[in-house]
Design a protein around this motif. Structure first.
Motif, PDB file in Angstrom:
ATOM      1  N   ASN A  55       0.856  -1.174   0.000  1.00 59.42           N
ATOM      2  CA  ASN A  55       0.000   0.000   0.000  1.00 59.42           C
ATOM      3  C   ASN A  55       0.899   1.233   0.000  1.00 59.42           C
ATOM      4  O   ASN A  55       1.791   1.357   0.848  1.00 59.42           O
ATOM      5  CB  ASN A  55      -0.909  -0.003   1.239  1.00 59.42           C
ATOM      6  N   TYR A  56       0.661   2.147  -0.921  1.00 60.94           N
ATOM      7  CA  TYR A  56       1.533   3.310  -1.073  1.00 60.94           C
ATOM      8  C   TYR A  56       1.491   4.215   0.153  1.00 60.94           C
ATOM      9  O   TYR A  56       2.531   4.764   0.560  1.00 60.94           O
ATOM     10  CB  TYR A  56       1.109   4.121  -2.306  1.00 60.94           C
ATOM     11  N   TYR A  62       1.586  -6.633   1.392  1.00 61.61           N
ATOM     12  CA  TYR A  62       0.422  -7.493   1.603  1.00 61.61           C
ATOM     13  C   TYR A  62       0.856  -8.845   2.154  1.00 61.61           C
ATOM     14  O   TYR A  62       1.974  -9.311   1.905  1.00 61.61           O
ATOM     15  CB  TYR A  62      -0.343  -7.654   0.289  1.00 61.61           C
ATOM     16  N   ASN A  63      -0.043  -9.478   2.909  1.00 64.72           N
ATOM     17  CA  ASN A  63       0.278 -10.735   3.577  1.00 64.72           C
ATOM     18  C   ASN A  63      -0.611 -11.883   3.122  1.00 64.72           C
ATOM     19  O   ASN A  63      -1.670 -11.664   2.548  1.00 64.72           O
ATOM     20  CB  ASN A  63       0.133 -10.570   5.101  1.00 64.72           C
ATOM     21  N   GLY A  64      -0.156 -13.107   3.435  1.00 61.20           N
ATOM     22  CA  GLY A  64      -0.961 -14.291   3.158  1.00 61.20           C
ATOM     23  C   GLY A  64      -1.368 -14.417   1.709  1.00 61.20           C
ATOM     24  O   GLY A  64      -0.558 -14.257   0.794  1.00 61.20           O
ATOM     25  N   ILE A  65      -2.637 -14.696   1.487  1.00 59.64           N
ATOM     26  CA  ILE A  65      -3.142 -14.880   0.128  1.00 59.64           C
ATOM     27  C   ILE A  65      -3.011 -13.593  -0.673  1.00 59.64           C
ATOM     28  O   ILE A  65      -2.802 -13.616  -1.892  1.00 59.64           O
ATOM     29  CB  ILE A  65      -4.607 -15.369   0.157  1.00 59.64           C
ATOM     30  N   LEU A  81      -3.436   2.028  -3.813  1.00 63.14           N
ATOM     31  CA  LEU A  81      -4.170   2.867  -2.869  1.00 63.14           C
ATOM     32  C   LEU A  81      -5.647   2.528  -2.957  1.00 63.14           C
ATOM     33  O   LEU A  81      -6.134   2.140  -4.017  1.00 63.14           O
ATOM     34  CB  LEU A  81      -4.018   4.360  -3.182  1.00 63.14           C
ATOM     35  N   SER A  82      -6.349   2.716  -1.858  1.00 66.24           N
ATOM     36  CA  SER A  82      -7.803   2.591  -1.897  1.00 66.24           C
ATOM     37  C   SER A  82      -8.376   3.877  -2.478  1.00 66.24           C
ATOM     38  O   SER A  82      -7.675   4.898  -2.596  1.00 66.24           O
ATOM     39  CB  SER A  82      -8.362   2.378  -0.487  1.00 66.24           C
ATOM     40  N   PHE A  83      -9.654   3.867  -2.824  1.00 71.85           N
ATOM     41  CA  PHE A  83     -10.312   5.061  -3.364  1.00 71.85           C
ATOM     42  C   PHE A  83     -10.203   6.214  -2.362  1.00 71.85           C
ATOM     43  O   PHE A  83      -9.886   7.357  -2.725  1.00 71.85           O
ATOM     44  CB  PHE A  83     -11.781   4.758  -3.666  1.00 71.85           C
TER      45      PHE A  83
END
Length: 315
Positions: A55-56, A62-65, A81-83
């Motif tokens: 995530n910027y 990110y982890n796991g799956i 990034l999220s919205f």
């Protein structure tokens, strides 16, 4: 008092419209099956010149799956990034841009009467000796790649480690592993973890073509060793199974995934070192098609093992 866990529910993001629910387990499994059918073991694709997908805004990878999925997108720069995050930075999602799913488990609790209770209420009920059921629903939210966002001046340096830097980082991971098993060099022809005597055997580093190959192999065996009863107590190690059996194969995939996660932490491209084997890929294709939750369980165990070795300090 007992707590029951059920993770069989999968649902999509909540929307105002009454759309049919999507089976997220099946959707993710289908994505991984498609990659395997193309000759790609997706859990090995965890490194690029920009490092791990992350995530910027938070800087967290990110982890796991999600580590597997987000490092296998078509975007050359794996920052997202999220919205809401884009909007907060005065950015705008480009028209027609497609988001990537980030999965998570939403946990809730049920009392003896099947009534939903809060986590705090669940603790009180459990302390009072009452039965509490723990449920979890698989959900997702969308994130967008930096290439699909306008109005933000992104600063993303490339990550380039020299070989001596990689070796130093690799040694640091092994040396700092909590409750680390002894590493012996008694058999120059094999690398393995002995679960009975709790030690890792390795050939000499000079026997490997590159130091990276040596450490990838050592990481694999170190992941196996986390299954020991005095560490994470994983059945694949505490209850050894015959070569070729499903439990044996599952433990091997946990070790491979975990080793690829550790390799990514130090900038080693695991996929360049470990070759894909057609028969090996076909074996996993068969298992994934039979059990849509298999990859979730294995990825979680691999992540847990890697975190144990790193002292929970993953990128």
């Amino acid at each position: 008092a007992t707590v029951e866990t059920n993770t069989n529910t999968a649902t999509t993001k909540t929307t105002k419209t009454d759309k049919p629910k999507v089976d997220l387990y099946q959707l993710v499994t289908d994505k991984i099956v498609a990659l395997l059918e193309e000759g790609v073991a997706p859990w090995r694709q965890t490194w690029s010149s920009y490092g791990l997908a992350r995530n910027y805004v938070t800087g967290r990878s990110y982890n796991g799956i999600n580590k597997i999925l987000m490092n296998n997108t078509t975007h050359p720069i794996p920052y997202f990034l999220s919205f809401k995050q884009a909007k907060a930075l005065n950015g705008k999602i480009k028209k027609g841009a497609k988001g990537e799913m980030v999965l998570y488990f939403s946990v809730f609790y049920k009392d003896a009467n099947n009534k939903t209770v809060s986590e705090e209420e669940a603790k009180i009920l459990k302390a009072a000796g009452q039965k509490v059921k723990k449920r979890s629903t698989l959900r997702y939210f969308n994130v967008f790649n930096v290439a699909d966002i306008e109005g933000i001046e992104f600063r993303i340096p490339e990550v380039q480690l020299k070989e001596n830097e990689q070796i130093e980082k690799c040694e640091g991971i092994i040396e700092q592993m909590p409750n680390r098993p002894e590493i012996r060099f008694v058999n120059a022809n094999e690398a393995y973890y002995n679960s009975v005597e709790d030690y890792i055997n390795m050939p000499d580093i000079k026997q490997f073509t590159t130091s990276a190959e040596y450490y990838v192999t050592l990481f694999h065996e170190a992941i196996h060793s986390t299954g020991h009863k005095d560490r994470l107590s994983r059945k694949g190690i505490t209850e050894p199974n015959k070569f070729g059996s499903i439990p044996y194969s599952k433990e091997e995939l946990i070790a491979e995934m975990g080793a690829s996660f550790l390799s990514a932490e130090v900038g080693i491209n695991y996929s360049e070192i470990v070759e894909n084997n057609a028969a090996y890929l076909q074996g996993w294709l068969k298992k994934l098609k039979e059990d849509k939750r298999f990859i979730f369980r294995v990825a979680a165990k691999a992540q847990q093992a890697a975190r144990y070795i790193l002292g929970n300090n993953m990128n």
